[in-house]
Design a protein around this motif. Structure first.
Motif, PDB file in Angstrom:
ATOM      1  N   ALA A   1       0.844  -1.198   0.000  1.00  0.00           N
ATOM      2  CA  ALA A   1       0.000   0.000   0.000  1.00  0.00           C
ATOM      3  C   ALA A   1       0.874   1.240   0.000  1.00  0.00           C
ATOM      4  O   ALA A   1       2.013   1.217   0.473  1.00  0.00           O
ATOM      5  CB  ALA A   1      -0.914   0.004   1.220  1.00  0.00           C
ATOM      6  N   LEU A   2       0.325   2.320  -0.533  1.00  0.00           N
ATOM      7  CA  LEU A   2       1.020   3.597  -0.611  1.00  0.00           C
ATOM      8  C   LEU A   2       0.475   4.529   0.459  1.00  0.00           C
ATOM      9  O   LEU A   2      -0.727   4.805   0.490  1.00  0.00           O
ATOM     10  CB  LEU A   2       0.795   4.199  -2.001  1.00  0.00           C
ATOM     11  N   SER A   3       1.325   4.964   1.378  1.00  0.00           N
ATOM     12  CA  SER A   3       0.885   5.836   2.461  1.00  0.00           C
ATOM     13  C   SER A   3       2.103   6.498   3.086  1.00  0.00           C
ATOM     14  O   SER A   3       3.228   6.009   2.966  1.00  0.00           O
ATOM     15  CB  SER A   3       0.138   5.024   3.524  1.00  0.00           C
ATOM     16  N   HIS A   4       1.868   7.632   3.767  1.00  0.00           N
ATOM     17  CA  HIS A   4       2.939   8.280   4.533  1.00  0.00           C
ATOM     18  C   HIS A   4       3.008   7.743   5.952  1.00  0.00           C
ATOM     19  O   HIS A   4       4.036   7.871   6.612  1.00  0.00           O
ATOM     20  CB  HIS A   4       2.738   9.792   4.576  1.00  0.00           C
ATOM     21  N   GLN A   5       1.912   7.165   6.436  1.00  0.00           N
ATOM     22  CA  GLN A   5       1.897   6.671   7.819  1.00  0.00           C
ATOM     23  C   GLN A   5       0.897   5.527   7.936  1.00  0.00           C
ATOM     24  O   GLN A   5      -0.297   5.720   7.728  1.00  0.00           O
ATOM     25  CB  GLN A   5       1.545   7.792   8.796  1.00  0.00           C
ATOM     26  N   PHE A   6       1.396   4.371   8.285  1.00  0.00           N
ATOM     27  CA  PHE A   6       0.543   3.207   8.479  1.00  0.00           C
ATOM     28  C   PHE A   6       0.131   3.118   9.951  1.00  0.00           C
ATOM     29  O   PHE A   6       0.778   3.712  10.821  1.00  0.00           O
ATOM     30  CB  PHE A   6       1.289   1.937   8.070  1.00  0.00           C
ATOM     31  N   PRO A   7      -0.937   2.410  10.253  1.00  0.00           N
ATOM     32  CA  PRO A   7      -1.344   2.250  11.652  1.00  0.00           C
ATOM     33  C   PRO A   7      -0.189   1.727  12.501  1.00  0.00           C
ATOM     34  O   PRO A   7       0.481   0.757  12.148  1.00  0.00           O
ATOM     35  CB  PRO A   7      -2.480   1.222  11.565  1.00  0.00           C
TER      36      PRO A   7
END
Length: 281
Positions: free
Chosen positions: A85-91
């Motif tokens: 997945a593409l994200s700046h901050q994962f859980p």
């Protein structure tokens, strides 16, 4: 909280600016599971070269490759590829500022670009494709060309026929020991005295003052009660130890100031800043 998401048939990307936070509710872009394989450092070096080429075209100073930024970028790249997945901050993952601070990087401003696109099968072509799509997206272009930044770390990896990219940017400062920082503050105080035509300050060694500099509850009134010979004190936070606060400059330029004692806490603080105490006698 602001974020940008460009959607196209061939690529996806997010941009995270220095003063922007990425929403925890941001859309995750899921890809089919595939074993990861490194894209190789040659692609990362080529992307840094193209980034500085773009900055030069806009008369912006080049970015220096920074190992600590690259360490942070690589860790986040691994997480993106693991999550697919593409994200700046994962859980459960710290935000960008905390991730950079965890490497012990000393920095003031930071930003991040993340992207993925179809693997071009060649390191140079992958770097060129990454640079092209990032430069054609306004928020990503702003990070690439931002004058506040002086350092970059790049991580590139590939999996399942897609290339993943993380660019971490920062205004970074060189690591400095407590002793070196003390010397820089003292030199700055003497320059202030000299510029006013005043005699040099004598510096006192106060070992107990150093412990105070690393306390979060230090207060000027407490310091003046403890070091009762001092007529004034200034406590400030700075990223560059040779930059004095207005209060320190004012007291350094005072004729009543004949000597001083300096203490600097160089332990990890907010983004690697320094806590500085200057007592004036």
């Amino acid at each position: 909280m602001t974020s940008w998401l460009n959607r196209a048939r061939r690529w996806r990307l997010f941009s995270h600016g220095a003063l922007l936070l990425f929403s925890a509710a941001a859309v995750a872009l899921l890809l089919p599971a595939a074993p990861a394989r490194p894209a190789g450092s040659s692609a990362e070096r080529e992307l840094m070269r193209l980034t500085n080429q773009d900055r030069a075209a806009e008369n912006v100073p080049p970015l220096a490759a920074n190992d600590l930024l690259a360490e942070a970028a690589r860790a986040h790249l691994d997480r993106m590829m693991r999550e697919r997945a593409l994200s700046h901050q994962f859980p459960g993952e710290p935000d960008l500022s905390a991730r950079l601070a965890a490497t012990h990087l000393r920095f003031q401003a930071s930003g991040e670009n993340v992207a993925f696109f179809t693997d071009r099968g060649n390191a140079d072509r992958n770097a060129a494709e990454a640079n092209k799509i990032l430069m054609h997206s306004l928020p990503h272009r702003e990070n690439i060309l931002k004058r506040d930044y002086n350092a970059i770390g790049v991580a590139i990896g590939s999996a399942g026929g897609s290339v993943w990219v993380v660019e971490d940017f920062a205004r970074a400062f060189a690591p400095t020991s407590s002793r070196e920082a003390n010397e820089l503050v003292e030199a700055a105080l003497q320059r202030e005295r000299s510029s006013r035509g005043l005699p040099a300050l004598a510096f006192r060694e106060l070992p107990s003052l150093q412990a105070c500099a690393c306390r979060d509850d230090v207060a000027p009134t407490q310091l003046l009660r403890h070091f009762h010979e001092a007529h004034s004190v200034d406590v400030f936070t700075e990223w560059q130890a040779d930059e004095l606060s207005p209060g320190a400059r004012k007291q350094a330029a005072a004729r009543a100031s004949k000597s001083a004692a300096v203490a600097v806490c160089a332990e990890p603080r907010a983004n690697g800043s320094y806590r500085v105490i200057v007592l004036f006698f």
